[in-house]
Design a protein around this motif. Structure first.
Motif, short mmCIF file in Angstrom:
data_model
loop_
_atom_site.label_atom_id
_atom_site.label_comp_id
_atom_site.label_asym_id
_atom_site.label_seq_id
_atom_site.Cartn_x
_atom_site.Cartn_y
_atom_site.Cartn_z
N MET A 97 0.85 -1.17 0.00
CA MET A 97 0.00 0.00 0.00
C MET A 97 0.90 1.24 0.00
SD MET A 97 -3.09 1.22 2.63
CE MET A 97 -2.98 -0.22 3.57
N GLN A 98 0.52 2.23 -0.83
CA GLN A 98 1.31 3.45 -0.89
C GLN A 98 1.22 4.21 0.43
OE1 GLN A 98 -1.12 4.87 -4.18
NE2 GLN A 98 -1.44 6.79 -3.08
N ALA A 99 2.19 5.11 0.67
CA ALA A 99 2.26 5.83 1.93
C ALA A 99 1.07 6.76 2.14
CB ALA A 99 3.56 6.62 1.99
N THR A 100 0.71 7.55 1.13
CA THR A 100 -0.45 8.45 1.23
C THR A 100 -1.15 8.49 -0.12
OG1 THR A 100 0.83 10.39 0.61
CG2 THR A 100 0.60 9.96 2.97
N ALA A 101 -2.40 8.87 -0.08
CA ALA A 101 -3.18 9.08 -1.31
C ALA A 101 -3.43 10.58 -1.42
CB ALA A 101 -4.49 8.32 -1.23
N THR A 102 -3.31 11.10 -2.62
CA THR A 102 -3.52 12.52 -2.85
C THR A 102 -4.91 12.73 -3.45
OG1 THR A 102 -1.15 12.83 -3.18
CG2 THR A 102 -2.59 14.60 -3.93
N VAL A 103 -5.71 13.54 -2.77
CA VAL A 103 -7.08 13.80 -3.18
C VAL A 103 -7.19 15.28 -3.58
CG1 VAL A 103 -9.50 13.85 -2.46
CG2 VAL A 103 -7.99 12.01 -1.66
N LEU A 104 -7.56 15.52 -4.83
CA LEU A 104 -7.82 16.88 -5.28
C LEU A 104 -9.24 17.24 -4.86
CD1 LEU A 104 -6.93 18.57 -8.57
CD2 LEU A 104 -9.28 18.65 -7.77
N LEU A 105 -9.38 18.39 -4.21
CA LEU A 105 -10.68 18.84 -3.71
C LEU A 105 -11.01 20.19 -4.34
CD1 LEU A 105 -13.11 18.91 -1.83
CD2 LEU A 105 -11.57 19.54 0.04
N TYR A 106 -12.06 20.21 -5.18
CA TYR A 106 -12.47 21.43 -5.85
C TYR A 106 -13.78 21.96 -5.30
CZ TYR A 106 -14.77 24.33 -9.41
OH TYR A 106 -15.45 25.34 -10.05
N SER A 107 -13.73 23.18 -4.76
CA SER A 107 -14.92 23.92 -4.36
C SER A 107 -14.50 25.37 -4.17
CB SER A 107 -15.51 23.39 -3.06
OG SER A 107 -16.65 24.17 -2.70
N ASP A 108 -15.36 26.28 -4.58
CA ASP A 108 -15.08 27.69 -4.34
C ASP A 108 -15.43 28.08 -2.91
OD1 ASP A 108 -17.88 27.37 -5.02
OD2 ASP A 108 -18.01 29.55 -5.04
N ASP A 109 -16.08 27.17 -2.17
CA ASP A 109 -16.55 27.44 -0.82
C ASP A 109 -15.63 26.79 0.21
OD1 ASP A 109 -17.93 27.41 1.64
OD2 ASP A 109 -19.88 27.24 0.66
N ALA A 110 -14.96 27.63 1.01
CA ALA A 110 -14.04 27.11 2.03
C ALA A 110 -14.75 26.22 3.05
CB ALA A 110 -13.34 28.27 2.74
N ASN A 111 -16.02 26.52 3.35
CA ASN A 111 -16.77 25.68 4.30
C ASN A 111 -17.02 24.28 3.74
OD1 ASN A 111 -17.00 27.67 6.31
ND2 ASN A 111 -18.79 28.57 5.30
N THR A 112 -17.30 24.19 2.44
CA THR A 112 -17.50 22.87 1.81
C THR A 112 -16.19 22.10 1.85
OG1 THR A 112 -19.26 23.70 0.39
CG2 THR A 112 -18.13 21.69 -0.33
N ARG A 113 -15.08 22.76 1.54
CA ARG A 113 -13.78 22.08 1.57
C ARG A 113 -13.49 21.55 2.98
NH1 ARG A 113 -12.24 26.69 -1.57
NH2 ARG A 113 -10.88 27.41 0.13
N GLU A 114 -13.82 22.35 3.99
CA GLU A 114 -13.60 21.92 5.37
C GLU A 114 -14.49 20.72 5.72
OE1 GLU A 114 -13.33 23.71 9.88
OE2 GLU A 114 -14.64 24.74 8.45
#
Length: 133
Positions: A1-18
């Motif tokens: 298993m790889q060490a970490t997985a990288t997830v791209l997160l797209y939203s213009d809303d900081a609350n949604t990203r959180e």
């Protein structure tokens, strides 16, 4: 298993990203690697990050402005060679047909339910690991 997985997160809303970061936690399931997020607030930033490579899964906000995650999903599926799987955040379950149109690999409704979201993200990470393995 790889060490970490990288997830791209797209939203213009900081609350949604959180909400997404909190729902995923450090590791969405015991059998997948811990996740690190690359956050993007514009469609152009999404394309730039994907062109760099190293993204395992994309999480796109269907309600983002000026371009929703469904449109971004369809664009990257057309333009990015070996586009990573996409998890789409939808406002309503009735939008599932739009998620299919956009060619998203999975979709969950907002507000983000931590159990549902972590399960969907872990499923896409498992699929990605199976392809790489």
């Amino acid at each position: 298993m790889q060490a970490t997985a990288t997830v791209l997160l797209y939203s213009d809303d900081a609350n949604t990203r959180e909400q997404v970061r909190l729902a995923a936690g450090r590791r969405p399931a015991a059998d997948v690697p811990p996740v690190e997020f690359v956050e993007c607030a514009t469609p152009e930033a999404v394309v730039r990050e994907l062109e760099k490579g190293g993204i395992d899964v994309c999480v796109l906000d269907g309600e983002a402005v000026p371009m929703g995650g469904m449109g971004v999903c369809r664009q990257i599926k057309d333009e990015i060679f070996r586009c990573p799987p996409v998890l789409l955040l939808m406002a309503r379950p009735q939008d599932a047909w739009l998620a299919t149109w956009s060619r998203a690999d999975a979709a969950v409704t907002m507000p983000v339910d931590p159990v549902e979201f972590a399960g969907a993200l872990a499923g896409l990470l498992r699929g990605r690991a199976a392809l790489a393995g």
